[in-house]
Motif scaffolding. Sequence first.
Motif, PDB file in Angstrom:
ATOM      1  N   PHE A   1       0.835  -1.208   0.000  1.00 53.60           N
ATOM      2  CA  PHE A   1       0.000   0.000   0.000  1.00 53.60           C
ATOM      3  C   PHE A   1       0.870   1.259   0.000  1.00 53.60           C
ATOM      4  N   GLN A   2       1.949   1.251   0.780  1.00 55.23           N
ATOM      5  CA  GLN A   2       2.854   2.400   0.809  1.00 55.23           C
ATOM      6  C   GLN A   2       3.477   2.633  -0.565  1.00 55.23           C
ATOM      7  N   PHE A   3       3.864   1.550  -1.205  1.00 53.45           N
ATOM      8  CA  PHE A   3       4.510   1.641  -2.523  1.00 53.45           C
ATOM      9  C   PHE A   3       3.562   2.176  -3.589  1.00 53.45           C
ATOM     10  N   LEU A   4       2.315   1.737  -3.572  1.00 57.58           N
ATOM     11  CA  LEU A   4       1.363   2.122  -4.621  1.00 57.58           C
ATOM     12  C   LEU A   4       0.847   3.550  -4.463  1.00 57.58           C
ATOM     13  N   LYS A   5       0.921   4.081  -3.277  1.00 59.96           N
ATOM     14  CA  LYS A   5       0.306   5.370  -2.968  1.00 59.96           C
ATOM     15  C   LYS A   5       0.702   6.508  -3.911  1.00 59.96           C
ATOM     16  N   PRO A   6       1.966   6.654  -4.313  1.00 62.25           N
ATOM     17  CA  PRO A   6       2.306   7.798  -5.170  1.00 62.25           C
ATOM     18  C   PRO A   6       2.011   7.586  -6.658  1.00 62.25           C
ATOM     19  N   PHE A   7       1.490   6.401  -7.023  1.00 64.40           N
ATOM     20  CA  PHE A   7       1.355   6.079  -8.441  1.00 64.40           C
ATOM     21  C   PHE A   7      -0.084   6.054  -8.935  1.00 64.40           C
ATOM     22  N   ASN A   8      -0.204   6.287 -10.242  1.00 64.59           N
ATOM     23  CA  ASN A   8      -1.407   5.923 -10.968  1.00 64.59           C
ATOM     24  C   ASN A   8      -1.262   4.418 -11.211  1.00 64.59           C
ATOM     25  N   VAL A   9      -2.096   3.616 -10.590  1.00 69.98           N
ATOM     26  CA  VAL A   9      -1.907   2.166 -10.574  1.00 69.98           C
ATOM     27  C   VAL A   9      -1.868   1.579 -11.980  1.00 69.98           C
ATOM     28  N   GLN A  10      -2.780   2.021 -12.833  1.00 69.48           N
ATOM     29  CA  GLN A  10      -2.821   1.455 -14.171  1.00 69.48           C
ATOM     30  C   GLN A  10      -1.547   1.785 -14.954  1.00 69.48           C
ATOM     31  N   LYS A  11      -1.064   3.018 -14.838  1.00 66.92           N
ATOM     32  CA  LYS A  11       0.159   3.403 -15.542  1.00 66.92           C
ATOM     33  C   LYS A  11       1.359   2.625 -15.011  1.00 66.92           C
ATOM     34  N   LEU A  12       1.388   2.407 -13.701  1.00 69.82           N
ATOM     35  CA  LEU A  12       2.470   1.631 -13.098  1.00 69.82           C
ATOM     36  C   LEU A  12       2.493   0.205 -13.648  1.00 69.82           C
TER      37      LEU A  12
END
Length: 492
Positions: free
Chosen positions: A130-141
Amino acid sequence: MTELLYMIEEGRHYDLPTEEEQERLLVTLQRIAPSLTVSVAEFEVAGYIAMFFPMSKDYFSGSEFILASTANVIFVRQYEEALKLFNTSKKRVDFLQNVPAEDIAAMRSYNLMDDRQFEELKEQKELNMFQFLKPFNVQKLLQYCKIKLMNGTYRTKAQAEDTFKNMPNTIAVPTIPNYQYLMSLNPTGNAYLQPLSSTDGLKFSDGKMYFIGNDIQPVSEVELQDLITSDSVNQVDLGLLRIFYSIILTRFEGSNHTEVEDITTLYVPDLAECMGLQRNINKNGIQRIIDIVKSFHNIVGVMHGTRNGKPSQSLFPVLNFEGYDDKHNTISFSSPYMNMVIKTVYKLSIRKKPNGEVKTNKKGEPTRIASHSYLIKSSIASERNKAAVENVVLIVQLIEQCGNRTPHIAAKTLIKRNPLLEQRLNQKNKTTVLKRTFEATWRILREQTTLESRYSNIQLPDPKDPSVIPSVKNLESMVFQFPHEGKRPEAG
């Protein structure tokens, strides 16, 4: 799903759980994932998406959250391989610290984390999903990781270091019964290699081979026989092919026997050195390596087994060229066949009790019988007499399988197990071929193996001794012996 991801991006969501509550949700996801036959990473990402769309007051403490997470797995599953780039805390930390800043910027979502907070996040030593995904647009990642993984171009520093080291300096020679010829053209046992005249117009799926445009009916036995050829046996460089097998096996062992890579990416100088070439390889040398990988395109791996209680035969591509990255000087390749036989041999090597339970050591790890020999130097791939190289592989297999008994083999049996030598004897002057091949065999056995250091007082034939060089006259009666006083204690 796209609409939901857009809502996350725009911040249209309920108040998120606290960090402590999020950690509890992660524990729940990690606990339930195995029962749903999905990876923990898949369920964590699916849960992260579900976290932004609560449906009731008790959403985060009830079953609705798990149901929503399960539904999101359908979307996440299409990125199953991409998740391998950040499925552990260490990989997540490496990702943030090593992916180019311009790539990170293209994936960022500034709704939940500003630049200052992101820089603080990059300093963390551990990161949950959850910490890792927080700064990202999930689909783009996910799309970024999928593309980079397919192209073989993404590597964190840690992964790069793993690539530079752990390159095998020996070739792995299978010794387990029924699979010892899995990297040989000898069609014996449950796995072996088979040259085809061409694979153009063919595709592989689930161990079956199909003509492109016909997804219903696999290639028949009669059609397969028409494709099988022995004309190209002399052109198959098994020594080099075994280098790639040893690399994939080494990386499988490095994962504690848990993961074989769909696509393997290597630093070209490391691969060149492993193949017996110079590290400072030029563009022509790089192209030569690419051509070598492509040269195995028409070789298939054959595996025999059972399906629905009946004997079955599966066919897999042996080596596919996946690309060369000029920027990072890396080459990528894949081998569905090698991946399959490596996993199969590993399972067969695990010791079991009479009741079928796995035997374990004090650490709880499965105990295994020896499945490979590692006494041949990888530099053997540079030897020019490929028939002699194959003799050496067969002799090392024999010695390792005999244990403390005196290894011996008839010359005619050795030749029968070596299709390359057998074909040469049918095409050229037998006396000359036998002399050159066995002089080279006995030399290579001394120079390119560690038999003499591993086996006490082992007696290897002298390449200058005419009595150990078979001829047309004595071929039927000659027997080679390799007496020794046992394996040295330090060799294990």
